[in-house]
Scaffold this active site. Structure first.
Site, mmCIF file in Angstrom:
data_model
loop_
_atom_site.group_PDB
_atom_site.id
_atom_site.type_symbol
_atom_site.label_atom_id
_atom_site.label_comp_id
_atom_site.label_asym_id
_atom_site.label_seq_id
_atom_site.Cartn_x
_atom_site.Cartn_y
_atom_site.Cartn_z
ATOM 1 N N GLY A 31 0.751 -1.347 -0.021
ATOM 2 C CA GLY A 31 0.038 0.151 0.059
ATOM 3 C C GLY A 31 0.805 1.370 0.227
ATOM 4 N N ASN A 32 0.378 2.293 0.224
ATOM 5 C CA ASN A 32 1.019 3.363 0.299
ATOM 6 C C ASN A 32 0.253 4.479 1.339
ATOM 7 O OD1 ASN A 32 -0.945 5.405 -1.057
ATOM 8 N ND2 ASN A 32 -0.631 3.856 -2.834
ATOM 9 N N ARG A 33 0.990 5.549 1.759
ATOM 10 C CA ARG A 33 0.641 6.450 2.733
ATOM 11 C C ARG A 33 -0.498 7.467 2.634
ATOM 12 N NH1 ARG A 33 5.893 8.495 5.592
ATOM 13 N NH2 ARG A 33 4.070 9.695 6.806
#
Ligand code: CTP
Length: 226
Positions: A31-33
Site C-alpha cells: 500500500g502507500n501512505r
C-alpha cells in the site's frame, strides 16, 4: 465567483481518492501512505458548489461527504474499472495514490517463511495508469486533472507528468515535509497547466480544495470560450 456559489451546478465531477492496496496473500498487501483527505475535501467542496460528484475511494477511514455518491474499491485494477464505468463525466480529478505495481499473482493461502529464507523477491507487474488512460479515452472528460506527490524536483516532475499524461492541470505536493502532505489536515500545492502555474497554501485541505476548484473552473471556462 467565490466558493459557495453554485458555479459547478450540473457538472458531473468524477474523483478518485485514497491509496490502493495490492494483495500479496490473504493477510498482506502493498500500500502507500495516502489518507484520502485531499480527494475527499475536493469531493465535498465540489458538491457544495453544486456538482454531481462521484467519488471512487480506495481503502480509507473517512466519512462520505454530504451529497456525494461513493464507490469503495481496494486495488488499482478495481479503481481502474470503477472509474471507467462512470464515464462520461465533465471533469475527472485523479487524487488517488494508485499503486504503480501489483503482485503478478495473489497467493491463495498465507505465505510461510521457509527455514533459512533471509530474503523474499516479489514478482510485480505494472498497474494501468488510470489518469493517462482517461486522458486518451474516446469519452475523455473535457477537463482532466492529476496529482503528483514528489519528494524533490517538484516542478520538473509535475510538468513532465502534465505533458506525458496529456492532462490539463496537475496539482503537485511535496511529500516528506512534517505537518504537510500525507495524513495531515494541511497541505500546500503547486498547480501547473500548459501556460501557467500557481502556488496554493499552505492551508487546510478544505480551503485548498476550493482554491483548486477555482483554477479548475478557470480552465473549464477558457476551454468553453466563456
Ligand atoms: N495515477 C493513475 N494510475 C496509476 C498511477 C498514477 O491514475 N497507475 C495518477 C495518480 O492518481 C495521480 C498521477 O497519476 O493523479 C500521478 O501519480 P504519481 O504516483 O505522482 O505519479 P506516477 O505516474 O505514478 O509516476 P512516478 O511514480 O514515477 O512518480
Amino acid at each position: 465567483m467565490s466558493a459557495g456559489d453554485f458555479d459547478f451546478a450540473e457538472r458531473r465531477v468524477l474523483i478518485s481518492a485514497g491509496p490502493t492496496f495490492e494483495d500479496i496473500d490473504p493477510v498482506r498487501f502493498i500500500g502507500n501512505r495516502s489518507s484520502g483527505k485531499m480527494g475527499f475535501a475536493i469531493a465535498q467542496a465540489a458538491a457544495r458548489r453544486g456538482a454531481r460528484v462521484m467519488l471512487i475511494a480506495g481503502p480509507v477511514h473517512l466519512p462520505t461527504p454530504d451529497d456525494v455518491q461513493r464507490i469503495d474499491v481496494r486495488s488499482a485494477a478495481q479503481m481502474h474499472a470503477a472509474v471507467l464505468a462512470q464515464l462520461p463525466a465533465d471533469i475527472y480529478i485523479g487524487a488517488a495514490a494508485v499503486a504503480d505495481y501489483t503482485p503478478r499473482e495473489v497467493a491463495p493461502i498465507k505465505m510461510k517463511k521457509r527455514p533459512g529464507q533471509e530474503t523474499l523477491v516479489l514478482d510485480l507487474v505494472r498497474t494501468p495508469d488510470i489518469l493517462a488512460e482517461l486522458a486518451a479515452h474516446a469519452q475523455r472528460p473535457p477537463l482532466v486533472v492529476g496529482f503528483a506527490a514528489e519528494t524533490d524536483r517538484v516542478a520538473e516532475y509535475a510538468r513532465g507528468k502534465l505533458i506525458a499524461k496529456r492532462i490539463d492541470l496537475i496539482a503537485a505536493n511535496r511529500v516528506g515535509i512534517a505537518g504537510c502532505g500525507f495524513e495531515s489536515d494541511d497541505n500546500a500545492l503547486e498547480v501547473f497547466w500548459h501556460d501557467g502555474e500557481r502556488s496554493l497554501g499552505p492551508a487546510p485541505k478544505a480551503q485548498l480544495a476550493d482554491a483548486l476548484l477555482d483554477l479548475v473552473r478557470e480552465q473549464w471556462c477558457l476551454r468553453a470560450g466563456r
